[in-house]
Design a protein around this motif. Structure first.
Motif, PDB file in Angstrom:
ATOM      1  N   LYS A 106       0.663  -1.547  -0.065  1.00 44.04           N
ATOM      2  CA  LYS A 106       0.041  -0.286  -0.053  1.00 44.04           C
ATOM      3  C   LYS A 106       0.772   1.474   0.268  1.00 44.04           C
ATOM      4  O   LYS A 106       0.807   2.238   1.001  1.00 44.04           O
ATOM      5  CB  LYS A 106      -0.535   0.373   1.482  1.00 44.04           C
ATOM      6  N   GLY A 107       1.730   1.465  -0.944  1.00 44.71           N
ATOM      7  CA  GLY A 107       1.831   2.683  -1.645  1.00 44.71           C
ATOM      8  C   GLY A 107       3.393   2.743  -0.668  1.00 44.71           C
ATOM      9  O   GLY A 107       4.737   2.299  -0.703  1.00 44.71           O
ATOM     10  N   ASP A 108       3.375   3.838   0.705  1.00 39.96           N
ATOM     11  CA  ASP A 108       4.003   3.856   1.146  1.00 39.96           C
ATOM     12  C   ASP A 108       5.134   3.200   2.555  1.00 39.96           C
ATOM     13  O   ASP A 108       5.907   3.144   3.027  1.00 39.96           O
ATOM     14  CB  ASP A 108       4.390   5.505   2.218  1.00 39.96           C
ATOM     15  N   ARG A 109       4.775   1.796   2.297  1.00 37.65           N
ATOM     16  CA  ARG A 109       4.503   0.758   3.607  1.00 37.65           C
ATOM     17  C   ARG A 109       5.500  -0.088   2.321  1.00 37.65           C
ATOM     18  O   ARG A 109       5.124  -0.137   1.272  1.00 37.65           O
ATOM     19  CB  ARG A 109       3.648   0.373   3.948  1.00 37.65           C
ATOM     20  N   LYS A 110       6.479  -0.781   3.253  1.00 35.68           N
ATOM     21  CA  LYS A 110       7.352  -1.839   2.977  1.00 35.68           C
ATOM     22  C   LYS A 110       8.135  -2.823   4.219  1.00 35.68           C
ATOM     23  O   LYS A 110       7.771  -2.676   5.530  1.00 35.68           O
ATOM     24  CB  LYS A 110       7.954  -1.107   1.795  1.00 35.68           C
ATOM     25  N   LEU A 111       7.771  -4.149   3.243  1.00 33.02           N
ATOM     26  CA  LEU A 111       8.273  -5.021   4.359  1.00 33.02           C
ATOM     27  C   LEU A 111       9.852  -5.673   3.812  1.00 33.02           C
ATOM     28  O   LEU A 111       9.667  -6.136   2.761  1.00 33.02           O
ATOM     29  CB  LEU A 111       7.004  -6.277   4.572  1.00 33.02           C
ATOM     30  N   VAL A 112      10.453  -5.557   3.830  1.00 32.48           N
ATOM     31  CA  VAL A 112      12.124  -6.808   3.864  1.00 32.48           C
ATOM     32  C   VAL A 112      12.326  -7.637   4.600  1.00 32.48           C
ATOM     33  O   VAL A 112      12.020  -7.991   6.244  1.00 32.48           O
ATOM     34  CB  VAL A 112      13.214  -5.692   3.639  1.00 32.48           C
ATOM     35  N   VAL A 113      12.221  -8.506   3.784  1.00 31.56           N
ATOM     36  CA  VAL A 113      12.181 -10.533   4.166  1.00 31.56           C
ATOM     37  C   VAL A 113      13.864 -11.045   3.823  1.00 31.56           C
ATOM     38  O   VAL A 113      13.952 -10.872   2.804  1.00 31.56           O
ATOM     39  CB  VAL A 113      11.538 -11.149   4.322  1.00 31.56           C
ATOM     40  N   SER A 114      14.520 -11.076   5.004  1.00 36.51           N
ATOM     41  CA  SER A 114      16.106 -12.014   3.771  1.00 36.51           C
ATOM     42  C   SER A 114      16.181 -12.969   5.030  1.00 36.51           C
ATOM     43  O   SER A 114      16.550 -13.111   5.959  1.00 36.51           O
ATOM     44  CB  SER A 114      16.716 -10.962   4.407  1.00 36.51           C
ATOM     45  N   CYS A 115      16.438 -14.322   4.165  1.00 37.26           N
ATOM     46  CA  CYS A 115      16.980 -15.526   4.966  1.00 37.26           C
ATOM     47  C   CYS A 115      18.146 -15.934   4.976  1.00 37.26           C
ATOM     48  O   CYS A 115      18.617 -15.981   4.040  1.00 37.26           O
ATOM     49  CB  CYS A 115      15.541 -16.584   4.723  1.00 37.26           C
ATOM     50  N   LYS A 116      18.553 -16.530   5.461  1.00 32.46           N
ATOM     51  CA  LYS A 116      20.002 -16.606   5.496  1.00 32.46           C
ATOM     52  C   LYS A 116      20.245 -18.419   6.640  1.00 32.46           C
ATOM     53  O   LYS A 116      20.038 -18.104   7.795  1.00 32.46           O
ATOM     54  CB  LYS A 116      21.169 -16.326   6.219  1.00 32.46           C
ATOM     55  N   GLU A 117      20.172 -19.528   5.658  1.00 32.69           N
ATOM     56  CA  GLU A 117      19.965 -20.574   6.440  1.00 32.69           C
ATOM     57  C   GLU A 117      19.123 -21.000   7.000  1.00 32.69           C
ATOM     58  O   GLU A 117      18.045 -20.964   6.502  1.00 32.69           O
ATOM     59  CB  GLU A 117      21.188 -21.246   7.163  1.00 32.69           C
ATOM     60  N   ARG A 118      18.958 -21.420   8.611  1.00 33.89           N
ATOM     61  CA  ARG A 118      18.061 -21.024   9.105  1.00 33.89           C
ATOM     62  C   ARG A 118      16.799 -20.199  10.351  1.00 33.89           C
ATOM     63  O   ARG A 118      16.520 -20.811  11.107  1.00 33.89           O
ATOM     64  CB  ARG A 118      18.215 -22.485  10.742  1.00 33.89           C
ATOM     65  N   LEU A 119      17.668 -19.263   9.665  1.00 35.55           N
ATOM     66  CA  LEU A 119      17.192 -17.813   9.937  1.00 35.55           C
ATOM     67  C   LEU A 119      16.898 -17.100   9.457  1.00 35.55           C
ATOM     68  O   LEU A 119      17.593 -16.392   8.544  1.00 35.55           O
ATOM     69  CB  LEU A 119      18.161 -17.335  11.162  1.00 35.55           C
ATOM     70  N   CYS A 120      16.018 -16.095   9.585  1.00 37.64           N
ATOM     71  CA  CYS A 120      14.871 -15.405   9.043  1.00 37.64           C
ATOM     72  C   CYS A 120      14.827 -13.829   9.442  1.00 37.64           C
ATOM     73  O   CYS A 120      14.350 -13.605  10.597  1.00 37.64           O
ATOM     74  CB  CYS A 120      13.939 -15.462   7.992  1.00 37.64           C
ATOM     75  N   ARG A 121      15.374 -12.418   8.921  1.00 32.59           N
ATOM     76  CA  ARG A 121      14.786 -11.554   9.627  1.00 32.59           C
ATOM     77  C   ARG A 121      13.896 -10.497   8.668  1.00 32.59           C
ATOM     78  O   ARG A 121      13.614 -10.568   7.638  1.00 32.59           O
ATOM     79  CB  ARG A 121      16.608 -11.017   9.925  1.00 32.59           C
ATOM     80  N   TYR A 122      13.983 -10.593   9.587  1.00 32.98           N
ATOM     81  CA  TYR A 122      11.919  -8.761   8.654  1.00 32.98           C
ATOM     82  C   TYR A 122      12.312  -7.469   9.101  1.00 32.98           C
ATOM     83  O   TYR A 122      12.037  -7.521  10.191  1.00 32.98           O
ATOM     84  CB  TYR A 122      10.397  -9.307   8.452  1.00 32.98           C
TER      85      TYR A 122
END
Length: 160
Positions: A106-122
């Protein structure tokens, strides 16, 4: 043929992913309830049974539902909308385990999801400002194990 094989593998892994696991939900270290069926994450909601007597009194209901999108049709539940896209981040981490992916919401909102091995960060951003973050952990079988949301101090973890 490759599509059918990939779909079958995804379906079977998602069935194994959720088979019989119960998850607890905690807020500031206090157990609020249990999520008996986490596969509802595919429909962007989690339905928890309030196991803490104080929570049941405060809610006035025996269940609470955390949802994004359309409100699910569940009776005797208190509903709370997911404003920070936590459920979307969890679903993406479970289903796709992206190395680094930015989702515009929705326009000015964003979500960043990054995963490495058994761990994801958002990370969740609104008006180009950082709002929230969390960590999603998987066990040695790459099955969802734990989610820790930093700002709200919420933890969803598989029961041992």
């Amino acid at each position: 043929m490759k599509i059918k094989t990939a779909f079958a593998a995804l379906l079977s892994s998602s069935i194994l992913l959720y088979a019989g696991d119960t998850y607890t939900i905690k807020y500031n270290g206090i157990t609020l309830g249990e999520i008996e069926n986490i596969n509802t994450i595919q429909k962007l909601y989690l339905n928890a049974k309030a196991t803490n007597p104080f929570v049941r009194i405060i809610l006035g209901k025996s269940r609470y539902v955390f949802y994004d999108g359309q409100k699910p049709k569940i009776t005797d539940a208190k509903f709370r909308r997911d404003k920070n896209k936590l459920l979307f981040a969890l679903r993406e981490a479970i289903n796709h385990h992206p190395k680094h992916r930015v989702f515009t919401i929705k326009g000015d909102r964003k979500l960043v999801v990054s995963c490495k091995e058994r761990l994801c960060r958002y990370q969740y951003y609104k008006h180009n400002q950082f709002k929230d973050s969390g960590i999603i952990e998987f066990d040695q079988n790459n099955t969802f194990y734990k989610l820790t949301e930093k700002n709200a101090n919420v933890v969803i973890q598989r029961k041992k």
